[in-house]
Design a protein around this motif. Sequence first.
Motif, short mmCIF file in Angstrom:
data_model
loop_
_atom_site.label_atom_id
_atom_site.label_comp_id
_atom_site.label_asym_id
_atom_site.label_seq_id
_atom_site.Cartn_x
_atom_site.Cartn_y
_atom_site.Cartn_z
N ALA A 126 0.85 -1.20 0.00
CA ALA A 126 0.00 0.00 0.00
C ALA A 126 0.88 1.25 0.00
O ALA A 126 0.67 2.20 -0.76
CB ALA A 126 -0.92 -0.01 1.22
N LEU A 127 1.88 1.22 0.86
CA LEU A 127 2.78 2.36 0.98
C LEU A 127 3.57 2.58 -0.31
O LEU A 127 3.70 3.70 -0.79
CB LEU A 127 3.72 2.05 2.16
CG LEU A 127 4.55 3.15 2.76
CD1 LEU A 127 3.71 4.37 3.07
CD2 LEU A 127 5.21 2.64 4.04
N LEU A 128 4.08 1.50 -0.86
CA LEU A 128 4.87 1.62 -2.09
C LEU A 128 4.00 2.09 -3.25
O LEU A 128 4.40 2.96 -4.03
CB LEU A 128 5.51 0.27 -2.43
CG LEU A 128 6.57 -0.22 -1.43
CD1 LEU A 128 6.91 -1.69 -1.69
CD2 LEU A 128 7.82 0.63 -1.50
N VAL A 170 -3.15 6.47 -8.65
CA VAL A 170 -2.64 5.55 -7.63
C VAL A 170 -3.47 4.28 -7.67
O VAL A 170 -4.69 4.33 -7.55
CB VAL A 170 -2.75 6.19 -6.22
CG1 VAL A 170 -2.36 5.19 -5.15
CG2 VAL A 170 -1.89 7.45 -6.14
N GLU A 171 -2.82 3.18 -7.88
CA GLU A 171 -3.51 1.89 -7.87
C GLU A 171 -2.67 0.91 -7.08
O GLU A 171 -1.45 1.00 -7.11
CB GLU A 171 -3.65 1.35 -9.29
CG GLU A 171 -4.81 1.94 -10.05
CD GLU A 171 -4.66 1.76 -11.55
OE1 GLU A 171 -3.82 0.96 -11.97
OE2 GLU A 171 -5.40 2.46 -12.27
N LEU A 172 -3.36 -0.04 -6.44
CA LEU A 172 -2.60 -1.03 -5.68
C LEU A 172 -1.80 -1.91 -6.63
O LEU A 172 -2.33 -2.48 -7.58
CB LEU A 172 -3.55 -1.90 -4.85
CG LEU A 172 -2.84 -2.99 -4.04
CD1 LEU A 172 -2.02 -2.38 -2.91
CD2 LEU A 172 -3.83 -4.00 -3.50
N ARG A 173 -0.51 -2.00 -6.38
CA ARG A 173 0.37 -2.89 -7.15
C ARG A 173 1.00 -3.85 -6.16
O ARG A 173 1.42 -3.44 -5.09
CB ARG A 173 1.48 -2.09 -7.83
CG ARG A 173 0.96 -1.07 -8.81
CD ARG A 173 1.09 -1.58 -10.23
NE ARG A 173 0.59 -0.62 -11.19
CZ ARG A 173 -0.63 -0.65 -11.71
NH1 ARG A 173 -1.48 -1.57 -11.34
NH2 ARG A 173 -1.00 0.25 -12.59
N ASP A 188 -5.05 7.68 3.15
CA ASP A 188 -5.10 7.05 1.82
C ASP A 188 -4.42 5.68 1.82
O ASP A 188 -4.59 4.90 0.88
CB ASP A 188 -4.43 7.94 0.77
CG ASP A 188 -5.23 9.20 0.50
OD1 ASP A 188 -6.42 9.21 0.87
OD2 ASP A 188 -4.66 10.16 -0.03
N LEU A 189 -3.63 5.43 2.84
CA LEU A 189 -2.94 4.13 2.88
C LEU A 189 -3.88 3.00 3.28
O LEU A 189 -3.63 1.84 2.95
CB LEU A 189 -1.78 4.19 3.88
CG LEU A 189 -0.62 5.09 3.47
CD1 LEU A 189 0.31 5.32 4.66
CD2 LEU A 189 0.14 4.46 2.32
N TYR A 190 -4.97 3.33 3.95
CA TYR A 190 -5.82 2.26 4.49
C TYR A 190 -6.71 1.57 3.46
O TYR A 190 -6.78 0.33 3.47
CB TYR A 190 -6.56 2.76 5.73
CG TYR A 190 -5.57 2.99 6.85
CD1 TYR A 190 -5.03 1.91 7.55
CD2 TYR A 190 -5.06 4.25 7.13
CE1 TYR A 190 -4.05 2.09 8.52
CE2 TYR A 190 -4.08 4.45 8.10
CZ TYR A 190 -3.59 3.36 8.79
OH TYR A 190 -2.61 3.54 9.74
N PRO A 191 -7.34 2.31 2.55
CA PRO A 191 -8.09 1.59 1.50
C PRO A 191 -7.18 0.68 0.67
O PRO A 191 -7.59 -0.42 0.28
CB PRO A 191 -8.67 2.72 0.63
CG PRO A 191 -8.64 3.93 1.48
CD PRO A 191 -7.53 3.77 2.47
N LEU A 192 -5.96 1.13 0.43
CA LEU A 192 -5.02 0.29 -0.34
C LEU A 192 -4.63 -0.95 0.46
O LEU A 192 -4.51 -2.05 -0.07
CB LEU A 192 -3.77 1.10 -0.71
CG LEU A 192 -3.98 2.23 -1.72
CD1 LEU A 192 -2.78 3.18 -1.73
CD2 LEU A 192 -4.20 1.66 -3.13
N THR A 193 -4.45 -0.74 1.76
CA THR A 193 -4.13 -1.86 2.65
C THR A 193 -5.28 -2.86 2.66
O THR A 193 -5.08 -4.07 2.53
CB THR A 193 -3.85 -1.32 4.07
OG1 THR A 193 -2.63 -0.58 4.04
CG2 THR A 193 -3.71 -2.44 5.08
N ALA A 194 -6.50 -2.35 2.79
CA ALA A 194 -7.67 -3.23 2.81
C ALA A 194 -7.77 -4.00 1.50
O ALA A 194 -8.03 -5.21 1.48
CB ALA A 194 -8.94 -2.40 3.03
N LYS A 195 -7.51 -3.30 0.41
CA LYS A 195 -7.63 -3.95 -0.89
C LYS A 195 -6.63 -5.10 -1.02
O LYS A 195 -6.94 -6.16 -1.55
CB LYS A 195 -7.38 -2.91 -1.99
CG LYS A 195 -7.72 -3.44 -3.35
CD LYS A 195 -7.91 -2.32 -4.34
CE LYS A 195 -8.21 -2.95 -5.69
NZ LYS A 195 -8.00 -2.03 -6.79
#
Length: 444
Positions: free
Chosen positions: A261-263, A275-278, A304-311
């Motif tokens: 998520a962070l990266l 920004v998309e989860l990779r 913004d890091l949390y939705p990516l983490t959840a995903k």
Amino acid sequence: MTVTRFAPSPTGYIHVGNLRTALFNYLIARKSGGEFVLRIDDTDPERSKEEYVDAIKQDLEWLGLTWDRIERQSQRLDRYEAAAEKLREMGRFYEAWETPTELDLKRKKQLNMGKPPVYDRAALGLSDEEKAALRTERGDGVWRFKLDHERITWEDGILGEVSIDAASVSDPVLIRADGQFLYTLASVVDDMEMGITNVVRGNDHVTNTATQIQMIRALGGEPPAFAHHSLLTGPQGESLSKRLGTLALRDLRENGVEPEALLSLMARLGSSQPVELRLSLDEIADGFELEQFGSAPTKFDVEDLYPLTAKKLHGLELEAVADEVRALGVPDDKAAAFWNVVRENITTRKEMAGWWALFRDGAEPLVDEEDREFVAQAFGMLGEPPYDAETWGNWTTAVKEATGRKGKKLFMPLRKAVTGLQRGPEMAEVMPLMQVKPGGKPGA
Ligand code: GLU
């Protein structure tokens, strides 16, 4: 070959701002099959701490930003001394004895006269006797690099052409009065001797770059390609400098942020790309282009890091979390069902424990006043666990027949009573995970 470096000072934990620099340099090296050097800028023996060196390595490893080589400035002091000597011989290095108070006074006077606060080079005009007298009186002075007063121009990988008039910059101090080499000299020597080809760093270093280009040329080297990324601000554009302490990578890790998520966020934030989860650094490197980053300050919102983490978690198979699930005490034969139900309903891994506690111990029922009797009656119709995939359907059908309630008025109070929550996973999937009969806790 492309060689980049990330050069943190081990005087604290690295934070999101540092990560941006590290990641950009890492990606540039990675994309071109080059080398990424971790350089520990530890010339300050008082502020540099071994625990921070370890922490920096841990944080980078957590993110997968592995380095091909590690270098430590504290082990290269002889190299800096040699460069200093060379500059002295060339007449580009001079000793100066002004105290900080005297310098401050000079600056104030210049500002009052509407002039830029640039060091006036008074030390250059000192006679040998005056120098000797100052040395006796004040000990060793600082050593300054004598800039050539010309325009310094470079093609910046993010800012485009940058041109700085060296006359508007003070001759940089490279050695302190106590003999400590300062970052500017050490960095120049390292960049040259380590074959660094590309330097990406924050735009707070733009003036440094101008002086470093002159120093590299004076020492007979060719400057690397420079690029200066913007600095991060808070979501409202406010300065992050005071809050960066709370945005240390280790705190984010503690709070359950996933490295991907962070990266994913950091590799695209401030660029023209979405920004998309990779899920891998390869994928992240794929679309990464330095030219796509703008020079304006980049707004960063930790949320913004949390939705990516959840995903990321939603997409994980059980194998990826099996150890953690087992460590919670989830029986092996329930692990798959547990993870299936839970992964859609968590933002970070840390929340897994709460779900297991709910299934293991039961929740404190959430019961509205008007549903009290209904819920009590319903619980009276529910047997003891173990439950299975049919339990919810059978139970609610029976409750419906007995009470005449249907639809939302039937299901919602029961969901709230069983889970203590307004919403959540499919109840048919929740029931087989319940280890105790729901409703036992106070409030029922
Ligand atoms: N140690 C320096 C810093 O953290 C490195 C700057 C550079 O990349 O040259 O600011």
